[in-house]
Motif scaffolding. Structure first.
Motif, short mmCIF file in Angstrom:
data_model
loop_
_atom_site.label_atom_id
_atom_site.label_comp_id
_atom_site.label_asym_id
_atom_site.label_seq_id
_atom_site.Cartn_x
_atom_site.Cartn_y
_atom_site.Cartn_z
N ILE A 100 0.81 -1.22 0.00
CA ILE A 100 0.00 0.00 0.00
C ILE A 100 0.84 1.27 0.00
O ILE A 100 0.33 2.34 -0.31
CB ILE A 100 -1.02 0.04 1.15
N GLY A 101 2.12 1.14 0.32
CA GLY A 101 3.00 2.30 0.27
C GLY A 101 2.50 3.44 1.13
O GLY A 101 2.18 3.26 2.30
N HIS A 102 2.39 4.63 0.53
CA HIS A 102 1.97 5.82 1.26
C HIS A 102 0.51 6.17 1.04
O HIS A 102 0.06 7.25 1.40
CB HIS A 102 2.84 7.02 0.86
N ALA A 103 -0.24 5.27 0.42
CA ALA A 103 -1.65 5.54 0.11
C ALA A 103 -2.44 5.83 1.38
O ALA A 103 -2.28 5.16 2.39
CB ALA A 103 -2.26 4.35 -0.63
N THR A 104 -3.28 6.85 1.30
CA THR A 104 -4.13 7.18 2.43
C THR A 104 -5.51 6.53 2.31
O THR A 104 -6.24 6.46 3.29
CB THR A 104 -4.30 8.70 2.59
N VAL A 105 -5.84 6.07 1.12
CA VAL A 105 -7.08 5.34 0.89
C VAL A 105 -6.72 3.94 0.43
O VAL A 105 -5.98 3.77 -0.54
CB VAL A 105 -7.97 6.06 -0.16
N GLY A 127 -16.53 -6.51 14.55
CA GLY A 127 -16.22 -5.12 14.85
C GLY A 127 -15.41 -4.40 13.78
O GLY A 127 -15.05 -3.24 13.96
N ILE A 128 -15.15 -5.06 12.68
CA ILE A 128 -14.37 -4.43 11.61
C ILE A 128 -15.10 -3.22 11.05
O ILE A 128 -14.47 -2.21 10.72
CB ILE A 128 -14.03 -5.48 10.52
N ILE A 129 -16.43 -3.30 11.00
CA ILE A 129 -17.20 -2.17 10.43
C ILE A 129 -17.13 -0.92 11.30
O ILE A 129 -17.51 0.15 10.84
CB ILE A 129 -18.67 -2.55 10.16
N GLU A 130 -16.64 -1.04 12.50
CA GLU A 130 -16.47 0.13 13.36
C GLU A 130 -15.27 0.97 12.92
O GLU A 130 -15.15 2.13 13.29
CB GLU A 130 -16.29 -0.29 14.81
N HIS A 131 -14.35 0.36 12.15
CA HIS A 131 -13.10 1.02 11.80
C HIS A 131 -12.84 1.09 10.29
O HIS A 131 -11.88 1.74 9.87
CB HIS A 131 -11.93 0.29 12.47
N ALA A 132 -13.67 0.42 9.50
CA ALA A 132 -13.50 0.41 8.05
C ALA A 132 -14.88 0.30 7.40
O ALA A 132 -15.82 -0.18 8.03
CB ALA A 132 -12.63 -0.77 7.62
N ARG A 133 -14.95 0.72 6.15
CA ARG A 133 -16.20 0.54 5.39
C ARG A 133 -16.21 -0.87 4.84
O ARG A 133 -15.20 -1.38 4.35
CB ARG A 133 -16.27 1.52 4.24
N VAL A 180 -9.82 2.58 5.10
CA VAL A 180 -9.86 1.25 4.50
C VAL A 180 -11.30 0.91 4.12
O VAL A 180 -12.22 1.13 4.91
CB VAL A 180 -9.31 0.17 5.46
N THR A 181 -11.47 0.39 2.92
CA THR A 181 -12.77 -0.09 2.46
C THR A 181 -12.62 -1.51 1.95
O THR A 181 -11.72 -1.80 1.15
CB THR A 181 -13.31 0.79 1.31
N PHE A 182 -13.47 -2.40 2.44
CA PHE A 182 -13.55 -3.76 1.91
C PHE A 182 -14.72 -3.74 0.94
O PHE A 182 -15.87 -3.58 1.33
CB PHE A 182 -13.78 -4.77 3.03
N ALA A 183 -14.41 -3.88 -0.34
CA ALA A 183 -15.42 -3.73 -1.39
C ALA A 183 -15.87 -5.08 -1.94
O ALA A 183 -15.08 -6.02 -2.01
CB ALA A 183 -14.86 -2.87 -2.52
#
Length: 122
Positions: A55-60, A110-116, A93-96
């Motif tokens: 992911i390097g420096h990616a913020t999304v 509880g993952i949805i509390e911290h990521a989409r 972070v988004t899990f699509a």
């Protein structure tokens, strides 16, 4: 067997104004797209380390889960800790395209509390 696909890094423009009278400011946001597939079983810290390296420096961070079949409790716990770490680093972070059962399990863990977590659209 779980698999982490290659990362694709792209950029998107993000515009916003400080108020209604000022022109919008342009910001470039780095987006990393990864893929999880197969089954996440047991200790997945090695796979998560591979994801970190990609992911390097990616913020999304967008994690495609179209071919993710299932995750067990231990793997989901590792994934939760990874997501919390990414959030603490200022990353989104988004899990699509998760299958509904996987998305529901991510919710229970509880993952949805911290990521989409987005479900696969039929």
């Amino acid at each position: 067997m779980s698999m982490v696909g290659e990362s694709v890094t792209s950029f998107m423009d993000s515009t916003h104004g400080d108020d209604d009278s000022s022109p919008p400011a342009r910001h470039v946001v780095e987006v990393a797209t990864l893929q999880l597939s197969g089954q996440l079983v047991g200790d997945i810290r090695t796979q998560l380390g591979e994801m970190d390296a990609r992911i390097g420096h990616a913020t999304v961070v967008r994690v495609a889960c179209t071919t993710l079949i299932r995750a067990d409790f231990i793997a989901a716990g590792d994934l939760l800790n990874w997501v919390i770490a990414k959030r603490n680093e200022g990353r989104n972070v988004t899990f699509a395209d998760c299958h509904r059962l996987v998305a529901n399990f991510f919710g229970a863990m509880g993952i949805i509390e911290h990521a989409r977590v987005q479900t696969l659209q039929a």
